[in-house]
Design an enzyme around this catalytic site. Sequence first.
Site, mmCIF file in Angstrom:
data_model
loop_
_atom_site.group_PDB
_atom_site.id
_atom_site.type_symbol
_atom_site.label_atom_id
_atom_site.label_comp_id
_atom_site.label_asym_id
_atom_site.label_seq_id
_atom_site.Cartn_x
_atom_site.Cartn_y
_atom_site.Cartn_z
ATOM 1 N N LEU A 111 -3.876 -5.361 -17.075
ATOM 2 C CA LEU A 111 -3.862 -4.990 -18.489
ATOM 3 C C LEU A 111 -4.069 -3.497 -18.721
ATOM 4 O O LEU A 111 -3.297 -2.872 -19.457
ATOM 5 C CB LEU A 111 -4.930 -5.785 -19.247
ATOM 6 C CG LEU A 111 -5.076 -5.451 -20.742
ATOM 7 C CD1 LEU A 111 -3.772 -5.718 -21.496
ATOM 8 C CD2 LEU A 111 -6.235 -6.231 -21.360
ATOM 9 N N LYS A 153 -7.472 -17.761 -0.411
ATOM 10 C CA LYS A 153 -8.725 -17.020 -0.293
ATOM 11 C C LYS A 153 -9.900 -17.955 -0.003
ATOM 12 O O LYS A 153 -10.771 -17.656 0.840
ATOM 13 C CB LYS A 153 -8.986 -16.229 -1.573
ATOM 14 C CG LYS A 153 -8.064 -15.049 -1.783
ATOM 15 C CD LYS A 153 -8.441 -13.880 -0.890
ATOM 16 C CE LYS A 153 -7.797 -12.585 -1.364
ATOM 17 N NZ LYS A 153 -8.293 -11.404 -0.658
ATOM 18 N N GLY A 156 0.821 -1.204 0.000
ATOM 19 C CA GLY A 156 0.000 0.000 0.000
ATOM 20 C C GLY A 156 0.854 1.253 0.000
ATOM 21 O O GLY A 156 2.086 1.198 0.085
ATOM 22 N N TYR A 179 -2.612 -18.536 -4.237
ATOM 23 C CA TYR A 179 -3.387 -17.330 -3.961
ATOM 24 C C TYR A 179 -4.876 -17.648 -3.880
ATOM 25 O O TYR A 179 -5.550 -17.334 -2.889
ATOM 26 C CB TYR A 179 -3.120 -16.274 -5.030
ATOM 27 C CG TYR A 179 -4.110 -15.134 -5.002
ATOM 28 C CD1 TYR A 179 -4.264 -14.355 -3.854
ATOM 29 C CD2 TYR A 179 -4.896 -14.834 -6.118
ATOM 30 C CE1 TYR A 179 -5.176 -13.305 -3.825
ATOM 31 C CE2 TYR A 179 -5.802 -13.789 -6.095
ATOM 32 C CZ TYR A 179 -5.954 -13.034 -4.951
ATOM 33 O OH TYR A 179 -6.856 -12.007 -4.914
#
Length: 327
Positions: free
Chosen positions: A188, A143, A34, A139
């Site tokens: 992207l 989650k 962050g 990942y």
Amino acid sequence: MILIVGGAGYIGSHLVKELVIQQEIIVLDNLSSGHENLIDERVRFVKGDLGDRETLNQLFSEFPIEAVMHFAANSLVGESVGNPYKYYYNNVSNTLTLLDVMLDHEVKNFIFSSTAATYGIPETSLITEATVTNPINPYGRSKLMIEHILEDFHQAYGLNYIVLRYFNAAGAHASGEIGEKHDPETHLIPIVLEHLLGKRESISVFGTDYDTHDGTCIRDYIHVTDLANAHILSLNALLEEKLQTATYNLGNGKGYSVKEIIDTCEKVTGVEANVVLSDRRPGDPATLVASSEKIYHELGWKAEYDLEDIIESAWTWHNSILVGSSN
């Protein structure tokens, strides 16, 4: 008062920008990915880690926290494959510490930022919440583990929660003050815009022979402010006791192709892209689009921004960064 863990990141900072209008907020962020300059000056900021039990106990003891919103996961798919320990430690173990301290202080409202990566490579192109979850990387698995933990904690301890599965967040805040800032950049739209600003020599399109209308992959893009608004609706539903648990997809419901993204970036910026056509990447499905019908029917949420809106806001943000760096 609301505790936002990871509120200095891309999505967390946009949520803060919208939520601070109606709630007092504490942001907890270790600034590993962050940025302190993204944090709204109206909130209380604490630099710290979601796995630091001492810091968490101090926050929950000192402030009347009603709910926690969790944005502090590590989220790079490739990195998770190369360093799974980091992902299971932060995304699972540290989140367990956070949940444990919450329960110790009898705080039982939790909003969890999950991901479309929980679905893996689904057999259907339109993904609903009933689509089988089969993540293909650490990942996504980390989650999904938390999603299962939340379900168990609700049954055992009365923790109320809403899981929000994102697809491709994009764009920047209408104020132009905050936007998408990753290092390294893997998404992207900012990659294309960085190229059109002269920061990259070219952009690559991986595969032009998919079974889509223009041969390139189609993905679901959603403006980050739309995401923020979904979080606020979800938070209010918990605080007003309209819901105890729910899982929702967040997407625009139709998707845009890689070629459409590039064409729209060229239209918005007035700059022609240098496109390099490359082979397909292994494991890339032709189409991944989210159905958000469930959250629309239950909470009244739908995406308000279209692709051009997304790219115009992102272009404003990227230009502001360029101007700022030249001063």
